[in-house]
Structures are given as C-alpha cells and as structure tokens.
Scaffold this motif. Structure first.
Motif, PDB file in Angstrom:
ATOM      1  N   LEU A 169     -11.160  17.065  35.113  1.00 55.40           N
ATOM      2  CA  LEU A 169     -11.716  16.922  33.767  1.00 55.40           C
ATOM      3  C   LEU A 169     -12.969  16.061  33.855  1.00 55.40           C
ATOM      4  N   CYS A 170     -14.056  16.531  33.291  1.00 57.41           N
ATOM      5  CA  CYS A 170     -15.301  15.760  33.241  1.00 57.41           C
ATOM      6  C   CYS A 170     -15.592  15.460  31.780  1.00 57.41           C
ATOM      7  N   ASN A 171     -15.407  14.202  31.382  1.00 55.00           N
ATOM      8  CA  ASN A 171     -15.545  13.819  29.978  1.00 55.00           C
ATOM      9  C   ASN A 171     -16.123  12.411  29.868  1.00 55.00           C
ATOM     10  N   PRO A 172     -17.306  12.278  29.257  1.00 53.68           N
ATOM     11  CA  PRO A 172     -18.187  13.307  28.709  1.00 53.68           C
ATOM     12  C   PRO A 172     -18.602  14.325  29.772  1.00 53.68           C
ATOM     13  N   HIS A 173     -18.841  15.547  29.300  1.00 52.23           N
ATOM     14  CA  HIS A 173     -19.016  16.646  30.234  1.00 52.23           C
ATOM     15  C   HIS A 173     -20.445  16.719  30.773  1.00 52.23           C
ATOM     16  N   ASN A 174     -20.531  16.771  32.077  1.00 52.93           N
ATOM     17  CA  ASN A 174     -21.779  17.028  32.786  1.00 52.93           C
ATOM     18  C   ASN A 174     -21.686  18.441  33.357  1.00 52.93           C
ATOM     19  N   PRO A 175     -22.561  19.378  32.907  1.00 50.89           N
ATOM     20  CA  PRO A 175     -23.870  19.123  32.306  1.00 50.89           C
ATOM     21  C   PRO A 175     -24.007  19.367  30.801  1.00 50.89           C
ATOM     22  N   VAL A 176     -22.967  19.853  30.101  1.00 52.04           N
ATOM     23  CA  VAL A 176     -23.232  20.381  28.750  1.00 52.04           C
ATOM     24  C   VAL A 176     -23.259  19.308  27.672  1.00 52.04           C
ATOM     25  N   GLY A 177     -22.829  18.069  27.988  1.00 48.78           N
ATOM     26  CA  GLY A 177     -22.949  16.983  27.032  1.00 48.78           C
ATOM     27  C   GLY A 177     -21.851  16.888  25.991  1.00 48.78           C
ATOM     28  N   ARG A 178     -20.760  17.647  26.152  1.00 50.21           N
ATOM     29  CA  ARG A 178     -19.651  17.538  25.198  1.00 50.21           C
ATOM     30  C   ARG A 178     -18.897  16.233  25.406  1.00 50.21           C
ATOM     31  N   VAL A 179     -18.439  15.649  24.289  1.00 47.89           N
ATOM     32  CA  VAL A 179     -17.485  14.546  24.307  1.00 47.89           C
ATOM     33  C   VAL A 179     -16.226  15.105  23.667  1.00 47.89           C
ATOM     34  N   PHE A 180     -15.209  15.344  24.454  1.00 47.46           N
ATOM     35  CA  PHE A 180     -14.031  16.024  23.949  1.00 47.46           C
ATOM     36  C   PHE A 180     -13.261  15.132  22.979  1.00 47.46           C
ATOM     37  N   THR A 181     -12.738  15.735  21.934  1.00 44.18           N
ATOM     38  CA  THR A 181     -11.973  15.002  20.937  1.00 44.18           C
ATOM     39  C   THR A 181     -10.595  14.640  21.492  1.00 44.18           C
ATOM     40  N   LYS A 182      -9.948  13.706  20.822  1.00 50.09           N
ATOM     41  CA  LYS A 182      -8.598  13.323  21.243  1.00 50.09           C
ATOM     42  C   LYS A 182      -7.657  14.520  21.161  1.00 50.09           C
ATOM     43  N   GLU A 183      -7.831  15.344  20.139  1.00 48.33           N
ATOM     44  CA  GLU A 183      -6.975  16.521  19.983  1.00 48.33           C
ATOM     45  C   GLU A 183      -7.178  17.506  21.129  1.00 48.33           C
ATOM     46  N   GLU A 184      -8.425  17.696  21.547  1.00 46.24           N
ATOM     47  CA  GLU A 184      -8.687  18.582  22.676  1.00 46.24           C
ATOM     48  C   GLU A 184      -8.081  18.034  23.960  1.00 46.24           C
ATOM     49  N   ALA A 211     -23.093   8.610  18.163  1.00 49.53           N
ATOM     50  CA  ALA A 211     -22.369   8.748  16.889  1.00 49.53           C
ATOM     51  C   ALA A 211     -22.678  10.112  16.265  1.00 49.53           C
ATOM     52  N   PRO A 212     -21.677  10.694  15.616  1.00 47.31           N
ATOM     53  CA  PRO A 212     -20.370  10.144  15.236  1.00 47.31           C
ATOM     54  C   PRO A 212     -19.278  10.332  16.285  1.00 47.31           C
ATOM     55  N   HIS A 213     -19.644  10.726  17.481  1.00 53.58           N
ATOM     56  CA  HIS A 213     -18.660  11.043  18.497  1.00 53.58           C
ATOM     57  C   HIS A 213     -18.080   9.762  19.099  1.00 53.58           C
ATOM     58  N   LYS A 214     -16.878   9.883  19.636  1.00 49.56           N
ATOM     59  CA  LYS A 214     -16.177   8.741  20.192  1.00 49.56           C
ATOM     60  C   LYS A 214     -15.498   9.162  21.488  1.00 49.56           C
ATOM     61  N   HIS A 215     -15.586   8.281  22.488  1.00 48.25           N
ATOM     62  CA  HIS A 215     -14.920   8.575  23.758  1.00 48.25           C
ATOM     63  C   HIS A 215     -13.473   8.106  23.716  1.00 48.25           C
ATOM     64  N   PHE A 216     -12.572   9.001  24.090  1.00 52.67           N
ATOM     65  CA  PHE A 216     -11.166   8.658  24.235  1.00 52.67           C
ATOM     66  C   PHE A 216     -10.804   8.750  25.719  1.00 52.67           C
ATOM     67  N   VAL A 217     -10.242   7.686  26.248  1.00 54.85           N
ATOM     68  CA  VAL A 217      -9.780   7.699  27.634  1.00 54.85           C
ATOM     69  C   VAL A 217      -8.609   8.673  27.728  1.00 54.85           C
ATOM     70  N   PHE A 218      -8.715   9.660  28.612  1.00 58.51           N
ATOM     71  CA  PHE A 218      -7.713  10.722  28.663  1.00 58.51           C
ATOM     72  C   PHE A 218      -6.303  10.171  28.864  1.00 58.51           C
ATOM     73  N   VAL A 219      -6.125   9.292  29.830  1.00 55.04           N
ATOM     74  CA  VAL A 219      -4.776   8.823  30.159  1.00 55.04           C
ATOM     75  C   VAL A 219      -4.155   8.028  29.019  1.00 55.04           C
ATOM     76  N   ASP A 220      -4.983   7.510  28.128  1.00 53.34           N
ATOM     77  CA  ASP A 220      -4.501   6.707  27.005  1.00 53.34           C
ATOM     78  C   ASP A 220      -4.258   7.547  25.756  1.00 53.34           C
ATOM     79  N   ALA A 221      -4.532   8.846  25.850  1.00 52.69           N
ATOM     80  CA  ALA A 221      -4.385   9.704  24.669  1.00 52.69           C
ATOM     81  C   ALA A 221      -2.922   9.981  24.349  1.00 52.69           C
ATOM     82  N   LYS A 222      -2.060   9.898  25.369  1.00 52.16           N
ATOM     83  CA  LYS A 222      -0.642  10.181  25.184  1.00 52.16           C
ATOM     84  C   LYS A 222       0.126   9.509  26.319  1.00 52.16           C
ATOM     85  N   PRO A 223       1.208   8.797  26.027  1.00 50.61           N
ATOM     86  CA  PRO A 223       1.909   8.053  27.076  1.00 50.61           C
ATOM     87  C   PRO A 223       2.328   8.900  28.271  1.00 50.61           C
ATOM     88  N   GLU A 224       2.713  10.154  28.035  1.00 46.31           N
ATOM     89  CA  GLU A 224       3.172  11.010  29.134  1.00 46.31           C
ATOM     90  C   GLU A 224       2.086  11.293  30.159  1.00 46.31           C
TER      91      GLU A 224
END
Length: 388
Positions: A169-184, A211-224
């Motif tokens: 997983l590359c987040n924020p994504h290089n090269p397209v610049g997406r910042v994936f949402t927590k839901e994604e 802004a308005p985008h926010k980075h969510f650390v993947f491993v912290d998005a869900k305990p599992e």
C-alpha cells in the motif's frame, strides 16, 4: 516567510542523481531542467544542518545506535502530526524505505509468491519484486472525473485468483497523489484480513497532505490490522534528506517483527550511521516550523501549475493532488507513446519528467523547487507543445 524557498541553489556537479545522472549518460544536456526524481531543491531545515555540522566538528564517526532521545523525537512527531502513539519495541531502523521494502519482501514472502500493487505504481516497487523473483499482481486504480478510485471487486479478485501473500500500500499514493480515506483503508484491510494477506504500508509521503484531506495511519485504522501490517516511514521525503538514508519501520506483531529482524541480520545488520540518526532526531524535534512554511509554498506552486495548464496548455489535464509534492498530469491528448513523450520533452522542451509502470501518456512533475524553476520549465514545455 522565515525560510527562502525561492532561493536558487546550484546542484550541478554535486554527485546529484537528479541533476547529474542523465547528463552523465549523455541522454540530455546540462541545461535540461530536471523535474523527475522526488527530492527537493530546497535546503534541509537549519536544525538538521546544525546537528550535522556540530557532529562533524566533533570529528569522530564511530559505530552508533539510536537511544531514548531519538525514539522520543520520533514518537512525539507521530503523536502530534498523525495522532499515532508508537511504542519503542515496534520500531526498527533501516537504510531508507527501499531497503525496508526489500527486507520485508525477502523476509515475509518466497520466490514465486504474488505481491499486489495498485497501478500506476512507483517503479522501484516493481524492480524490487522482480529482482527478488516474486510475481507482480496488478490492481489498477480507476480514473473517474479527475480522481483515482479503488476497484475493490478487482482488488479482492486479484488476491483470490493469484493467492497474493503481500499487498504494498502506498499512501499517500505515488505517483497519482491520492490520500486514501479511512473507509477505503478499512475496506482494503478487511479484504486482506479475510484472505491472510500481509500489508506493507509505505507512508513516506504522509507529511504532505492538503486540506481538506487527512492522512490516516493504516495500521491504526482498525485494531485487527496490527497483526498483518508493517508500516514504513522516514524523515527523508519530509525534510529533503534522501541522501541521508534512514527509515523507521513499525511492526506491532512480534512474530512479524522477529522475521524482519532475522532478515536484517542475514544482510549484515542495519548499519545506520550517526549522521543519519542525528538528522532524523533534529528534524522531528525542531523541523515543524520549516515544514509548515514549505507546505504553504507547495500549495502556491500547485495553484500556479493548475492555472498554467488550464490557461496555457489545456490539452494536458492535471490530476488534483491530495498529497505529496508530485503533480500527476494526463498527456494522452498529445498523442505520444511513453518513450516518444519522454524523448520529446527532453529534446524539444529540455525538461525531464518521470512516468510510471501501467500509465501510458501520464507524467509526474516534481513541484518541490523554486517557483522560477517551475516557470521556466513550464514555459519551455508550452513552446514545445505549441510546435506540434
């Protein structure tokens, strides 16, 4: 601004890959403007330079290791900037993100195993997978209305059909610049959990979020996700330290962490030098003000680029960046194949940009340079395109 990001610094003949490499191969001349590789043309923060100078004046560069002060600097940075409270036992240092990726691939997969990438992809991921004799499996991102979206059905299908062992997983994504949402992130993570897929989360660009985008650390998005995730971070993108190779991996699961440590030992150890340690510690301790001013400057550069392409080169479409200092542009209406487009830019515009595997007709622009450099490069690009 306290820091002068408009300053032109001559990097030619400094053993710079960005400025000297292509010229050394004879492919382009020294007057070509390089906007390809992702390092910045700005001086690293004064706190970093001062820490390195102070140690250089000490004059001894013996074997070194990180200590509590180093960890506290890293921990406080992630807690304040990303609301993520890392623990000391989770952390392992390596000599840069690519070294970390290579270690993880070798430690946690076997030759012939399938590794999932989202295309367009960062080309070095492809190289590492191929050089370690693993199999690349592609999950193409879908471009809709100027934004890349995840094809979750294909994501799951590729994992099942190819028995994927690892997802990069590359987040924020290089090269397209997406910042994936927590839901994604949760949706991708749940699929990986369902099929026993490990996740290498490359978050090196996490400090460049708009802004308005926010980075969510993947491993912290869900305990599992703690049981399947290796998080890769580094100060090198944030503070322009690519030539000072250090990264910090965070691995919560003890078994995964032991496997990674064993692979590092097989390679002779991490070998992190004192200058790398001091640079990282200084940047995370005292570099925040510099970063905040840099982010403001980059936003102005993005606005300039957006306006330029809209008014001067409307045949090139800009993909709006949510993060990173890299601008992804769609040049397909120019009618070039990838290699022809690269040659055209180098020969006619005297500008070097970079492409990506799986993205014919798209190019990446490094915006992390003085505005006058961008203005000159874009002007040369405009003149060349108008000749077509």
């Amino acid at each position: 601004m306290k820091y002068n990001f408009d300053e032109i610094i001559n990097r030619k003949h400094t053993k710079s890959i960005k400025y000297d490499f292509f010229s050394m191969t004879g492919k382009v001349g020294y007057n070509t403007i390089p906007l390809w590789i992702a390092d910045m043309d700005f001086r690293t923060p004064p706190c970093v330079r001062e820490a390195i100078i102070q140690r250089a004046e000490h004059g001894i560069f013996g074997y070194s290791a990180t200590d509590d002060d180093y960890f506290i600097a890293v921990q406080q940075w992630f807690l304040k900037r990303h609301n993520w409270n890392v623990q000391p036992e989770w952390m392992i240092q390596t000599r840069g993100i690519l070294n970390a990726v290579s270690v993880i691939v070798s430690a946690l997969t076997k030759p012939g195993d399938a590794i999932l990438l989202q295309y367009p992809s960062y080309h070095q991921f492809n190289s590492i997978i191929e050089n370690t004799r693993r199999k690349i499996v592609k999950n193409p991102l879908i471009l809709e209305n100027g934004t890349y979206k995840i094809d979750f059905e294909d994501f799951e299908r590729q994992i099942v059909q190819n028995d994927v062992k690892l997802f990069i997983l590359c987040n924020p994504h290089n090269p397209v610049g997406r910042v994936f949402t927590k839901e994604e992130l949760i949706q991708m993570g749940d699929i990986c959990l369902r099929y026993g897929v490990l996740v290498l989360s490359d978050e090196i660009h996490q400090d460049f979020i708009f802004a308005p985008h926010k980075h969510f650390v993947f491993v912290d998005a869900k305990p599992e996700f703690r049981d399947i995730t290796i998080t890769c971070t580094a100060p090198t993108k944030t503070f322009n330290l690519s030539g000072v190779a250090i990264s910090n991996m965070f691995i919560i699961d003890e078994d995964l962490r032991d496997d990674i440590k064993d692979e590092i030992k097989r390679r002779g150890g991490a070998g992190i030098g004192i200058l790398e340690i001091l640079a990282c510690q200084a940047a995370y301790t005292d570099g925040e003000e510099w970063l905040e001013e840099l982010l403001s400057y980059l936003l102005e550069s993005i606005a300039y680029a957006r306006k330029f392409f809209r008014e001067k080169l409307p045949e090139i479409d800009v993909i709006e960046p949510e993060g990173t200092y890299l601008l992804w542009i769609d040049c397909r209406r120019l009618g070039f194949w990838a290699k022809d487009l690269d040659s055209f830019l180098a020969d006619e515009a005297q500008v070097t940009l970079s492409g990506s595997p799986g993205a014919e007709g798209f190019l990446r622009i490094n915006l992390a340079c003085p505005r006058s450099t961008l203005e000159k490069a874009f002007s040369q690009l405009e003149r060349a395109v108008k000749k077509l």
